[in-house]
Design a protein around this motif. Sequence first.
Motif, short mmCIF file in Angstrom:
data_model
loop_
_atom_site.label_atom_id
_atom_site.label_comp_id
_atom_site.label_asym_id
_atom_site.label_seq_id
_atom_site.Cartn_x
_atom_site.Cartn_y
_atom_site.Cartn_z
N VAL A 39 0.59 -1.23 0.00
CA VAL A 39 -0.56 -0.44 0.01
C VAL A 39 1.01 1.15 -0.43
CG1 VAL A 39 -1.95 -1.27 1.18
CG2 VAL A 39 -0.44 0.48 2.74
N ASN B 36 -10.32 -0.23 -5.85
CA ASN B 36 -9.88 1.53 -5.90
C ASN B 36 -10.44 2.88 -4.86
OD1 ASN B 36 -7.97 -0.63 -7.41
ND2 ASN B 36 -8.97 0.29 -9.30
N ARG C 8 -8.78 4.58 -2.28
CA ARG C 8 -8.41 6.54 -2.12
C ARG C 8 -9.39 7.36 -0.91
NH1 ARG C 8 -9.57 4.91 -8.31
NH2 ARG C 8 -7.29 5.33 -9.04
N GLN D 122 -1.27 -4.48 -16.85
CA GLN D 122 -2.34 -4.69 -16.60
C GLN D 122 -3.31 -5.68 -16.18
OE1 GLN D 122 -2.16 -1.38 -16.63
NE2 GLN D 122 0.17 -0.62 -17.48
N ALA E 130 1.76 4.31 -17.17
CA ALA E 130 0.25 3.68 -16.80
C ALA E 130 0.08 2.28 -16.12
CB ALA E 130 -0.23 4.05 -18.83
N PHE E 131 -1.06 2.61 -15.22
CA PHE E 131 -1.52 1.38 -14.54
C PHE E 131 -2.52 1.22 -14.83
CE2 PHE E 131 -2.04 -1.43 -10.68
CZ PHE E 131 -1.65 -2.48 -10.96
N SER E 132 -3.31 0.04 -15.19
CA SER E 132 -4.94 0.42 -15.26
C SER E 132 -6.06 0.69 -14.01
CB SER E 132 -5.35 -1.51 -15.47
OG SER E 132 -5.30 -2.19 -14.63
N ASP E 133 -4.97 -0.10 -12.11
CA ASP E 133 -5.57 0.47 -11.62
C ASP E 133 -4.73 1.49 -10.34
OD1 ASP E 133 -6.48 -1.94 -12.39
OD2 ASP E 133 -8.30 -1.55 -11.28
N PRO E 134 -4.50 2.71 -11.15
CA PRO E 134 -4.07 3.72 -9.82
C PRO E 134 -4.03 4.37 -8.49
CG PRO E 134 -4.87 4.91 -11.71
CD PRO E 134 -5.34 3.48 -11.88
N MET E 135 -4.37 3.67 -7.51
CA MET E 135 -5.13 3.37 -6.32
C MET E 135 -4.55 4.75 -5.93
SD MET E 135 -4.86 0.26 -6.42
CE MET E 135 -3.70 -0.53 -5.41
N ALA E 136 -3.83 5.59 -5.80
CA ALA E 136 -3.38 6.84 -5.16
C ALA E 136 -3.06 7.92 -5.61
CB ALA E 136 -2.04 6.69 -4.97
N ASP E 137 -4.12 8.01 -7.40
CA ASP E 137 -4.59 8.41 -8.17
C ASP E 137 -6.11 9.25 -8.65
OD1 ASP E 137 -1.44 10.10 -9.29
OD2 ASP E 137 -1.74 8.23 -10.27
N GLN F 95 -5.51 9.40 -13.38
CA GLN F 95 -6.08 8.42 -14.30
C GLN F 95 -6.41 8.33 -15.11
OE1 GLN F 95 -10.31 7.19 -11.47
NE2 GLN F 95 -9.14 7.87 -9.78
N VAL G 124 5.17 3.71 -5.92
CA VAL G 124 4.09 4.17 -5.34
C VAL G 124 3.21 3.11 -3.90
CG1 VAL G 124 1.38 4.72 -4.58
CG2 VAL G 124 2.89 6.05 -6.46
N ASP G 125 2.75 1.84 -4.32
CA ASP G 125 2.27 0.99 -3.60
C ASP G 125 3.46 0.13 -3.29
OD1 ASP G 125 2.77 -0.21 -6.15
OD2 ASP G 125 0.59 -1.11 -6.06
N ILE H 272 -5.49 11.96 -2.87
CA ILE H 272 -4.80 11.28 -3.52
C ILE H 272 -4.16 12.23 -4.17
CG2 ILE H 272 -5.97 9.04 -3.79
CD1 ILE H 272 -8.25 11.04 -5.41
#
Lengths: 403, 276
Positions: free
Chosen positions: A25, A180, A184, A302, B53-60, B65, B129-130, B182
């Motif tokens: 995380v 997700n 956030r 991805q 690029a990432f499909s699941d950017p949890m911190a953005d 995104q 980030v993760d 985020i």
Amino acid sequence: MQVPNTLRGGPDERGHFGIYGGRFVAETLMPLVLAVEQAYAEARRDPGFQAELDYHLEHYVGRPSPLYFAERLTRHFGGAKLYLKRDELNHTGAHKINNVLGQTLLARRMGKRRIIAETGAGQHGVATATACALFDIPCVVYMGHTDIERQKPNVFRMKLLGAEVVPVHSGTATLKDAMNEALRDWVAHVEDTFYVIGTVAGPHPYPMMVRDFQSIIGQETRVQLEKAEGRLPDTLVACIGGGSNAMGLFHPFLDDPEVAMIGVEAGGHGIATGLHAASLAGGQPGVLHGNRTYLLQDEDGQIRDAHSISAGLDYPGIGPEHAWLHELGRVQYVSITDDEALEAFQLASRLEGIIPALEPAHALAHVAKIAPTLPREHLIVMNMCGRGDKDIFAVADHLGVKL
Amino acid sequence: MSRIEQRFAALRAEGRAGLVTYLTAGDPDPETSTRLFAGLPAAGADLVEIGMAFSDPMADGPVIQEAGQRALKQGITLRRTLALVRELRRADNATPIVLMGYYNPIYRYGSKDFARDAVAAGVDGVIVVDLPPEEDSELTAPARISGLDVVRLAAPTSDDRRLPAIIEHASGFIYYVAIAGITGTRSADAGEVADAVARLRRFTDLPIAVGFGIRTPEQAAAVARAADAAVVGTALVQRLAFNLNPAGTARPGLVDAVLSDVRPLAAGVCAARKQI
């Protein structure tokens, strides 16, 4: 791979099941995750915490849930003797409440004043909204827009219970995107918010904690089957999205080598079509949502869309403990297609008067495959982890019936 | 001396902080993206951060995104991101380039292969980030061998008990996440940032860059008074997005529009300490 002396001792102190699990995380969340870990470790040792949980499980949820001999299904299959663990009879209609009550009591103990959750089929969202109503805690549930469309009754239920349901439009607008978005939210409300994760996934300690809270399913099964048959089951069967109901049923039996276990993933249109939610059958190890586990993903890492008729199984990952048990070979993982699940959904309704959720309909569809091949003294316990009221509109649609 | 060390040494000699810009590789298309990155140093970027690029950017937040989604639709991959860096290095061998993103694409690539190929392409550092200190040895170990800096993140929630673990094995610089939240959602508070930077300096001599919640030249200047660098991302990605056709393709003038926003940010950062 080295097989440990006990399969029930995991994870290690850093939350790893073999190479799986862990705490992947953002730094902002790391201190919170460590705080949850510490609070849970203390609560686990506190008899008062367990007593309060037990009280609510008995008087509010209605536990223990029955272990029911499904006589007509058994006769229909003409082989193994089938018992259903009736967790669909729990308050709120699924196993999800077992875990939610545990986490909500922990959130209260930690002095958190706001609870967030993600939901796919809506069962975990309803369970969380229910516990939040009971304990008077504001509740926000993130739900993919696609899932909101196919699970309208549960959306209304959550709102009735006083929760705020936030539609998630990002990504594929399903469970992974809801998760997700919940992460956030958590990053932005670090002071007062507790994140109630609905399955045996996420950063440590969640996979362990959710498993512990769900293990009541297997513990009761053990006692109930002993009473009914005087022995251990031969085979346990449960469906798997993230895998919390399966982990709850399996865990108390992991060190009994004579008990076979089968986890049933959602095969969607079939593994070969690529349109499925079977992370073990069609995925590779990766890192998402705080843990390393098997994920549906492309060559570039991805995350790929999952597909299942069941919103509750429509997730591109699986709990890390399952990934580990899969590699150890302790649990066998199979998959069932949408069509097979639909057939089992109708079979249970017709023969037992039990309308199952589409999720355990997957488990039943696999039972239908193996039971006829097994001798009459072979005992199968299948977890009927949710009821199908929420699915009748979606099923009617698939069967071409206009309501 | 690495490019990152050289650049921070030069900034110190000039008595000023640096500007770090973030854009996602391949956004909105490979060709426009290459022109954007190539133009950043002349517009005033001291370090260039390139989003993987990432499909699941949890911190953005939504802006970054969507940038990732646009880039993925255009076929960006981690391999192509490294190819982009190779292309940029043909004309510019001085500006430090730092990749920023999430761990899964790197893990799929293989962290050892990634560290080697990234350095060969001309990447100086990576921010994941993760991947907190508890989990990042599988990347820091091969990175050290290849000479790739792994930039560690510190956040408002990282207390004094955690900071030593963050600093240990950190290299290049420390990235301080200025807000609990985020990217692109709220503004960083200059006073809190100054306090946090002072706290970090008690633990490390590494340069400290501050990002998340910095949008305007004024905010960048305020951060630049305390930190060694200010990172601006969402505001630039938003400018890029304003210059897209409804179909998502780049309008003429997109590159100039984004670079025009970089100049006042750079000016703000450069002038920050002179105003005191």
